[in-house]
Design an enzyme around this catalytic site. Sequence first.
Site, short mmCIF file in Angstrom:
data_model
loop_
_atom_site.label_atom_id
_atom_site.label_comp_id
_atom_site.label_asym_id
_atom_site.label_seq_id
_atom_site.Cartn_x
_atom_site.Cartn_y
_atom_site.Cartn_z
N HIS A 60 14.12 10.67 -0.75
CA HIS A 60 14.20 9.34 -0.11
C HIS A 60 14.44 9.48 1.39
CE1 HIS A 60 15.82 4.96 -0.66
NE2 HIS A 60 15.28 5.12 0.55
N HIS A 62 12.86 8.06 5.39
CA HIS A 62 11.97 7.16 6.14
C HIS A 62 11.59 7.87 7.43
CE1 HIS A 62 13.02 3.60 3.63
NE2 HIS A 62 14.18 4.23 3.51
N ARG A 64 9.13 7.12 9.39
CA ARG A 64 8.69 6.12 10.38
C ARG A 64 7.29 6.35 10.95
NH1 ARG A 64 12.39 3.06 8.57
NH2 ARG A 64 14.51 3.30 9.31
N ASN A 94 7.58 2.14 3.44
CA ASN A 94 7.73 0.96 4.31
C ASN A 94 7.46 1.30 5.77
OD1 ASN A 94 10.12 2.46 4.50
ND2 ASN A 94 11.40 0.68 4.91
N HIS A 180 14.29 -0.69 -5.29
CA HIS A 180 15.39 -1.13 -4.42
C HIS A 180 15.83 -2.45 -5.03
CE1 HIS A 180 17.16 -1.94 -0.19
NE2 HIS A 180 17.65 -2.83 -1.05
N HIS A 237 19.35 4.40 -4.18
CA HIS A 237 20.66 4.10 -3.58
C HIS A 237 21.54 3.16 -4.40
CE1 HIS A 237 18.09 0.87 -2.26
NE2 HIS A 237 17.57 1.54 -1.26
N ASP A 308 18.40 8.94 1.97
CA ASP A 308 17.98 7.65 2.54
C ASP A 308 18.06 7.69 4.08
OD1 ASP A 308 17.06 5.12 2.83
OD2 ASP A 308 18.76 4.11 1.90
N HIS A 312 17.23 4.57 13.19
CA HIS A 312 16.92 3.47 14.11
C HIS A 312 17.54 3.82 15.45
CE1 HIS A 312 15.42 0.75 11.02
NE2 HIS A 312 16.43 1.12 10.26
O1 DOR Z 1 19.11 0.04 5.21
C1 DOR Z 1 17.94 0.22 4.89
N1 DOR Z 1 17.09 0.82 5.73
N2 DOR Z 1 17.52 -0.20 3.69
C2 DOR Z 1 16.22 -0.19 3.35
O2 DOR Z 1 15.88 -0.65 2.28
C3 DOR Z 1 15.20 0.32 4.30
C4 DOR Z 1 15.79 1.22 5.29
C5 DOR Z 1 14.90 1.47 6.47
O3 DOR Z 1 13.70 1.69 6.29
O4 DOR Z 1 15.40 1.48 7.60
ZN ZN Z 2 15.52 3.70 1.97
#
Ligand code: DOR
Ligand code: ZN
Length: 442
Positions: A60, A62, A64, A94, A180, A237, A308, A312
């Site tokens: 898991h 991301h 980006r 995503n 999720h 999660h 996870d 950001h």
């Molecule tokens: O806190 C989160 N950030 N929850 C999610 O479901 C997506 C993730 C993200 O992609 O930043």
């Molecule tokens: Zn996630």
Amino acid sequence: MADLVIRNSHLVLPEGVVDAGLVVDDGRITDIIKDSGLPQADTIVDAGGNYVLPGLIDPHVHMREPGAVSKEGWVTGSKAAVAGGFTTVFDMPNTQPPTSSIEELAKKRELVKDKSLVDYGFHFAVTQDNLDELRNLSGDIASVKFYVCSTVGSLIIENDAVIYEAFKILAGKGLLATIHAENQVMIDYWMNKLKDSGEEITPLLYARTRGNICAADSLNSLIYLSKSVGVKLHVAHLSTREEVQLVRKFKDEKLSAEVSPHHLYLGLDDVNSMGSYSKVNPPLRSKADRNALWEGLFDGTIDMIASDHAPHLRESKEKDIFAASAGFPELETTLPLLLNDTHNTRLTIELIAKLASENPARVFRIKNKGRIEKGYDADLVIVDMNREKKVLEDELYTKCGWSPYAGRKLRGWPLKTFVRGRLVYDDGIIYEENKGLEVSYY
Ligand code: DOR
Ligand code: ZN
């Protein structure tokens, strides 16, 4: 003459820790024998009497890319992975655009090839109207992700009938559904009440709008739907004591669950001091929830730890709690947080190997990974259990450049990471010439 020999190590094997050496040829483990019997090799690594774990598998992350490479991308994200002892990662869908069509999946494959330093796989996304894409999927994905609430990105699937139809398609193909689970209708109800109250909306009040019942109610319903069609369900999660109870009650070979480090190592107590940086979906939880998650890990209810990793930039976090982005960078701190805990809790190095490598490989049916065993890929991480060091943001490879654990002193850090027998991380140095490959599934 072997390609690589690792000597002077405590190997964390599936059956327990043994003092032995490893022989590696063509990227695979070809022998596990006492140091005295090790052959000559092109490269001989002295592990310094440290533990050698199977490379961590993170189902898991991301990354980006495509869409938000200002926050992360496969180059920086996979550097963070190897520095954190991960040798395989699975990317969430995503992105922008999301991985919800076979065409977008193919484009993502092209994008990642030649960039990733670790081996990798992809989750696909379900939407309100892509059931035909699901019907045409082959088995070369990790799972199909269901976002049943709105979160970072544009994906949301709220209609239970569509979820049910999608589950049926995946059941027919033997593919895993990753969920999720947070009930959006409930979240909206409490969010609107809070807004109407005129109270100042603090990060703590925000977290309460997504209370335990939102996650538990959603999970309850999704377990019911999954059981009615026989699809394999994986809970992303898991964060509440109620969800631990639900998974424990319905646990079988078709139900698996993961927990993320922030739900183990951060909590509601931290929200005030973290401010908008605390925002994550599902939100941080109470001490009682954290204790229940640990119980779930110890008794086998929860199968794995998944980072996870959701980077950001600071500028996206330093906003009011509504506008701030949700999520934390996690790849570089997950293993040190866990290793640190082996010194003063019930957590053992053997359990870390199960939760962070063996079990993700089993649940996501990854070929030849997750164990230090003859014939398996030589994905390995040598860890120094006694190195004590603070988490320093300056040292992070993640592009976002901050950590919710900054300043924590942790004892136990990765020293060297090997992907299929090739050294990619060596105590602060990254070797970029060897690239990762997409995993195979059985
Ligand atoms: O806190 C989160 N950030 N929850 C999610 O479901 C997506 C993730 C993200 O992609 O930043
Ligand atoms: Zn996630």
